[in-house]
Each structure stands twice: as C-alpha cells, then as structure tokens.
Scaffold this motif. Structure first.
Motif, PDB file in Angstrom:
ATOM      1  N   MET A   1       0.843  -1.194   0.000  1.00 64.03           N
ATOM      2  CA  MET A   1       0.000   0.000   0.000  1.00 64.03           C
ATOM      3  C   MET A   1       0.883   1.251   0.000  1.00 64.03           C
ATOM      4  N   ASN A   2       0.602   2.184  -0.904  1.00 64.16           N
ATOM      5  CA  ASN A   2       1.370   3.407  -0.991  1.00 64.16           C
ATOM      6  C   ASN A   2       1.025   4.344   0.161  1.00 64.16           C
ATOM      7  N   ALA A   3       2.074   4.987   0.688  1.00 64.90           N
ATOM      8  CA  ALA A   3       1.847   5.941   1.771  1.00 64.90           C
ATOM      9  C   ALA A   3       1.124   7.171   1.239  1.00 64.90           C
ATOM     10  N   ILE A   4       0.295   7.755   2.084  1.00 64.62           N
ATOM     11  CA  ILE A   4      -0.430   8.954   1.694  1.00 64.62           C
ATOM     12  C   ILE A   4       0.541  10.133   1.640  1.00 64.62           C
ATOM     13  N   LYS A   5       0.551  10.841   0.516  1.00 61.87           N
ATOM     14  CA  LYS A   5       1.397  12.018   0.380  1.00 61.87           C
ATOM     15  C   LYS A   5       0.724  13.212   1.046  1.00 61.87           C
ATOM     16  N   LEU A   6       1.381  13.734   2.060  1.00 61.49           N
ATOM     17  CA  LEU A   6       0.841  14.915   2.731  1.00 61.49           C
ATOM     18  C   LEU A   6       1.311  16.164   1.996  1.00 61.49           C
ATOM     19  N   PRO A   7       0.424  17.108   1.774  1.00 56.63           N
ATOM     20  CA  PRO A   7       0.799  18.308   1.027  1.00 56.63           C
ATOM     21  C   PRO A   7       1.764  19.202   1.792  1.00 56.63           C
ATOM     22  N   THR A   8       2.531  19.981   1.037  1.00 51.53           N
ATOM     23  CA  THR A   8       3.461  20.945   1.607  1.00 51.53           C
ATOM     24  C   THR A   8       2.886  22.343   1.482  1.00 51.53           C
ATOM     25  N   VAL A   9       3.025  23.121   2.549  1.00 50.12           N
ATOM     26  CA  VAL A   9       2.504  24.488   2.587  1.00 50.12           C
ATOM     27  C   VAL A   9       3.679  25.447   2.715  1.00 50.12           C
ATOM     28  N   PHE A  10       3.778  26.390   1.795  1.00 52.69           N
ATOM     29  CA  PHE A  10       4.795  27.444   1.863  1.00 52.69           C
ATOM     30  C   PHE A  10       4.102  28.732   2.301  1.00 52.69           C
ATOM     31  N   ILE A  11       4.617  29.355   3.359  1.00 52.97           N
ATOM     32  CA  ILE A  11       4.028  30.592   3.870  1.00 52.97           C
ATOM     33  C   ILE A  11       4.959  31.752   3.550  1.00 52.97           C
ATOM     34  N   SER A  12       4.468  32.678   2.751  1.00 50.99           N
ATOM     35  CA  SER A  12       5.234  33.865   2.383  1.00 50.99           C
ATOM     36  C   SER A  12       4.784  35.032   3.260  1.00 50.99           C
ATOM     37  N   HIS A  13       5.742  35.656   3.947  1.00 51.71           N
ATOM     38  CA  HIS A  13       5.386  36.714   4.901  1.00 51.71           C
ATOM     39  C   HIS A  13       6.602  37.539   5.254  1.00 51.71           C
ATOM     40  N   SER A  14       6.362  38.647   5.909  1.00 49.08           N
ATOM     41  CA  SER A  14       7.441  39.461   6.451  1.00 49.08           C
ATOM     42  C   SER A  14       7.792  38.964   7.853  1.00 49.08           C
ATOM     43  N   SER A  15       9.035  39.169   8.248  1.00 49.82           N
ATOM     44  CA  SER A  15       9.456  38.751   9.591  1.00 49.82           C
ATOM     45  C   SER A  15       8.673  39.481  10.676  1.00 49.82           C
ATOM     46  N   ALA A  16       8.107  40.646  10.343  1.00 48.68           N
ATOM     47  CA  ALA A  16       7.308  41.395  11.315  1.00 48.68           C
ATOM     48  C   ALA A  16       6.060  40.633  11.736  1.00 48.68           C
ATOM     49  N   GLN A  17       5.622  39.686  10.895  1.00 50.56           N
ATOM     50  CA  GLN A  17       4.431  38.893  11.200  1.00 50.56           C
ATOM     51  C   GLN A  17       4.783  37.511  11.769  1.00 50.56           C
ATOM     52  N   LYS A  18       5.999  37.373  12.277  1.00 54.69           N
ATOM     53  CA  LYS A  18       6.435  36.078  12.804  1.00 54.69           C
ATOM     54  C   LYS A  18       5.513  35.538  13.903  1.00 54.69           C
ATOM     55  N   PRO A  19       5.069  36.359  14.887  1.00 57.04           N
ATOM     56  CA  PRO A  19       4.149  35.828  15.907  1.00 57.04           C
ATOM     57  C   PRO A  19       2.856  35.284  15.297  1.00 57.04           C
ATOM     58  N   PHE A  20       2.308  35.986  14.313  1.00 56.54           N
ATOM     59  CA  PHE A  20       1.095  35.526  13.628  1.00 56.54           C
ATOM     60  C   PHE A  20       1.361  34.180  12.958  1.00 56.54           C
ATOM     61  N   VAL A  21       2.522  34.065  12.309  1.00 56.33           N
ATOM     62  CA  VAL A  21       2.867  32.840  11.578  1.00 56.33           C
ATOM     63  C   VAL A  21       3.070  31.675  12.537  1.00 56.33           C
ATOM     64  N   GLU A  22       3.680  31.926  13.678  1.00 56.02           N
ATOM     65  CA  GLU A  22       3.890  30.857  14.658  1.00 56.02           C
ATOM     66  C   GLU A  22       2.563  30.304  15.153  1.00 56.02           C
ATOM     67  N   GLN A  23       1.607  31.199  15.396  1.00 54.00           N
ATOM     68  CA  GLN A  23       0.272  30.736  15.792  1.00 54.00           C
ATOM     69  C   GLN A  23      -0.395  29.971  14.654  1.00 54.00           C
ATOM     70  N   LEU A  24      -0.220  30.474  13.446  1.00 54.22           N
ATOM     71  CA  LEU A  24      -0.812  29.831  12.279  1.00 54.22           C
ATOM     72  C   LEU A  24      -0.271  28.422  12.087  1.00 54.22           C
ATOM     73  N   ARG A  25       1.034  28.272  12.194  1.00 51.75           N
ATOM     74  CA  ARG A  25       1.655  26.944  12.046  1.00 51.75           C
ATOM     75  C   ARG A  25       1.133  25.987  13.110  1.00 51.75           C
ATOM     76  N   ALA A  26       1.015  26.465  14.335  1.00 55.52           N
ATOM     77  CA  ALA A  26       0.544  25.612  15.434  1.00 55.52           C
ATOM     78  C   ALA A  26      -0.885  25.152  15.192  1.00 55.52           C
ATOM     79  N   LYS A  27      -1.717  26.040  14.641  1.00 54.05           N
ATOM     80  CA  LYS A  27      -3.123  25.703  14.434  1.00 54.05           C
ATOM     81  C   LYS A  27      -3.325  24.802  13.226  1.00 54.05           C
ATOM     82  N   ILE A  28      -2.487  24.931  12.207  1.00 53.17           N
ATOM     83  CA  ILE A  28      -2.582  24.028  11.056  1.00 53.17           C
ATOM     84  C   ILE A  28      -2.222  22.618  11.483  1.00 53.17           C
ATOM     85  N   GLY A  29      -1.228  22.509  12.361  1.00 54.07           N
ATOM     86  CA  GLY A  29      -0.850  21.194  12.879  1.00 54.07           C
ATOM     87  C   GLY A  29       0.458  20.706  12.316  1.00 54.07           C
TER      88      GLY A  29
END
Length: 323
Positions: A1-29
């Motif tokens: 059985m072939n393993a399920i390919k999980l998609p890759t997410v690239f997040i483009s942002h400014s470093s000024a939004q790093k706190p927002f991105v950290e929360q976003l990454r945590a919530k996506i899982g």
C-alpha cells in the motif's frame, strides 16, 4: 500500500508577522510540512532555497501586510509562483492580515486582488481556510478518505425528521439541538445536516466549541472571541460582566463568523441543555435576537424536554439497530 502524500505548505510573509505565523503553524498542525524562507538552514543561497521549496509546494500562502508589501523577498516569491498558479500547479491562498492595509491597496498586484474577499486578523480563521483546503486535497488524493467522507448509513429517517421540523416551524429556526449518547454519531450527523441545508460543503468541518455543566454564556463568548480575535482581554472582561452585553457580544461574534462562511458546532455537556432537560434561559434569549441567516448547531448529552422552543428545534439520535 502506498503511503499517503501529505501536502506541503509554503508561507510567504514578512518577519514582522512572525508571531502571527507561529500561531498559524501551530493551528494548522504538525502533520503537514510547512516552510518559509526563515526555516532554511543549508548552504544554498536563499534564492535557490526559495526556488527549490516552491517547486515542491502544493499550497502557497501569502500573508499580506504593510511590511510584506515592502519586502523584496516576498515580491520575489510572488513572482516565482505566478506561472505555477496560472498553470494550476499549486494552490494560491492570499490573506490580508494587517488592519492598516486595505484590499484596494495599489501595492497589491491586480491578479491577487481578484482573489481577496475580505481581511483576516485572526490566525485561527486563516488556519481554518487552509485546513479545509488541505482536507479537500487529502480526500481527493486518497480513495479511502473519499469513501469515509461519503459513508452515512441508517440516518435517513432522522434526517427527514429534522427537515420536517425545520421547515414546518412557524418561526425562523436559528438553532438545531441533536441529542443522544456519546459515540452515536451526533457530530457527523450535524456535519451532514449543514450540507443538506446548503450551509456548507461536503469537505467542511464546523468550528467546535465545548461547554460543560459549570460553564455559562461567558465561557461561550470567550471561546468565540478567541477564534475571531475581536476584543482584547480588557474589553472582553467588560462585556462578559454584564449579561445583556454578553449576549449581544455572542450575537455579534456569530455574525462575524457567518461573514467568513463559518458554522459553529457546540459540544454541550450540560451548559445549554441541563440534566433535567431544560434549555438555559440565556440561550433561548440569544436565539431570539440572533441573525436569521445563522443556524447554530448543538450536540447535547441531554435531551431537551420541550421538543420545540421558539427558534429552536431538537432531535434525539437513538442507537442504530442493525439486526
């Protein structure tokens, strides 16, 4: 059985939004590979790393802020993906997350503006959009998930009964309470009900809020605000101290979520429907003033005594008998 390919997410942002991105990454899982230019550590040039990462990306998320619009690196990343978007080789998800930036900002490229419907100030709501896209991607690439998504056996009569009550009501129904013992399929039933009512799509998962017997409307308001990010802590305390203000706040937050095409599913363990079957008065009052376009769904441990209160209908799911 072939393993399920999980998609890759690239997040483009400014470093000024790093706190927002950290929360976003945590919530996506952590089940998904999430990258941005700040996560590269190899000896390659940053430009090469960006090109390689984008070439392997399934979803490109652009977080638009004043700083991002002035960033040469964000501009470079957007230029790299333009052809990939046109060729439908990746999914492009742009979000305006900066309150100071309008969708009409002339710095936003015209082809991106066409994809912007509204602004987002909550990492939770951005994460939910991405999660729904990921779920749809996973289901489309895995036949067993498609089968599971479409399995709904033995509840046709229950669904018909809810529909009869829903459309027979002389009032605009603003809440549906589905009761039954745990593991009887209440939450899955509600998800299918929302699809049948044209409130959402097959791949959508409503926002879940859990309320226990010691909770009240203040707990409901606080959990909704945590998702919407409408009020700061000081403002929130001021609202929840007054019952009338608290009910109106809940109404407002539900309208905001509805504007994002979000539905709320309350997992109720004695907060809204008490052990004696009575529906809490504050919830009845809330339903009287809620927007007519909202249908708030509740899965309850207890069965309401009154089968129908104004604007509220209920239905009990029994254990299925396969004999």
């Amino acid at each position: 059985m072939n393993a399920i390919k999980l998609p890759t997410v690239f997040i483009s942002h400014s470093s000024a939004q790093k706190p927002f991105v950290e929360q976003l990454r945590a919530k996506i899982g952590s089940s998904y590979t999430i990258v941005d230019k700040y996560s590269f550590e190899s000896a390659h040039s940053l430009q090469d790393e960006i090109n390689i990462a984008i070439g392997k990306t399934d979803f490109f998320v652009l977080l638009i802020s004043d700083e991002a619009l002035n960033s040469s690196w964000v501009d470079y990343e957007v230029r790299v993906i333009r052809d990939l978007v046109d060729e439908d080789r990746l999914q492009f998800l742009p979000f305006v997350i900066d309150p100071s930036v309008e969708i009409t900002d002339e710095r936003i490229k015209p082809w991106i503006k066409k994809l912007l419907l509204r602004k987002y100030n909550s990492p939770t709501l951005v994460a939910r959009v991405i999660q729904q896209k990921l779920l749809q991607y996973n289901t489309g690439h895995n036949s067993s998930l498609i089968l599971k998504q479409n399995v709904f056996i033995g509840r046709d009569e229950d669904m018909k009964a809810v529909f009869r009550n829903f459309f027979a009501s002389s009032e605009n129904v603003r809440s549906v309470i589905i009761s039954g013992i745990p593991h009887v399929g209440r939450k899955f039933f509600v998800e299918k009900l929302l699809v049948q009512l044209d409130k959402t799509t097959e791949f959508y998962k409503p926002i879940r809020i859990s309320l226990g017997e010691l909770d009240g409307m203040d707990a409901f308001a606080m959990q909704l605000n945590e998702i919407v990010n409408e009020l700061n802590k000081v403002e929130l305390v001021e609202y929840i101290r007054d019952d009338r203000k608290c009910i109106n706040l809940i109404k407002t937050l539900l309208i905001v979520l509805s504007s994002y095409k979000e539905n709320v599913l309350v997992i109720d363990d004695g907060c809204i429907v008490k052990a004696n079957g009575q529906i809490e008065e504050w919830y009845v009052d809330l339903m009287k003033i809620c927007d007519e376009s909202n249908v708030l769904c509740v899965v309850s441990r207890y069965t309401p005594k009154n089968k129908q209160v104004r604007n509220i209908i209920s239905h009990n799911l029994h254990v299925l008998d396969y004999d």
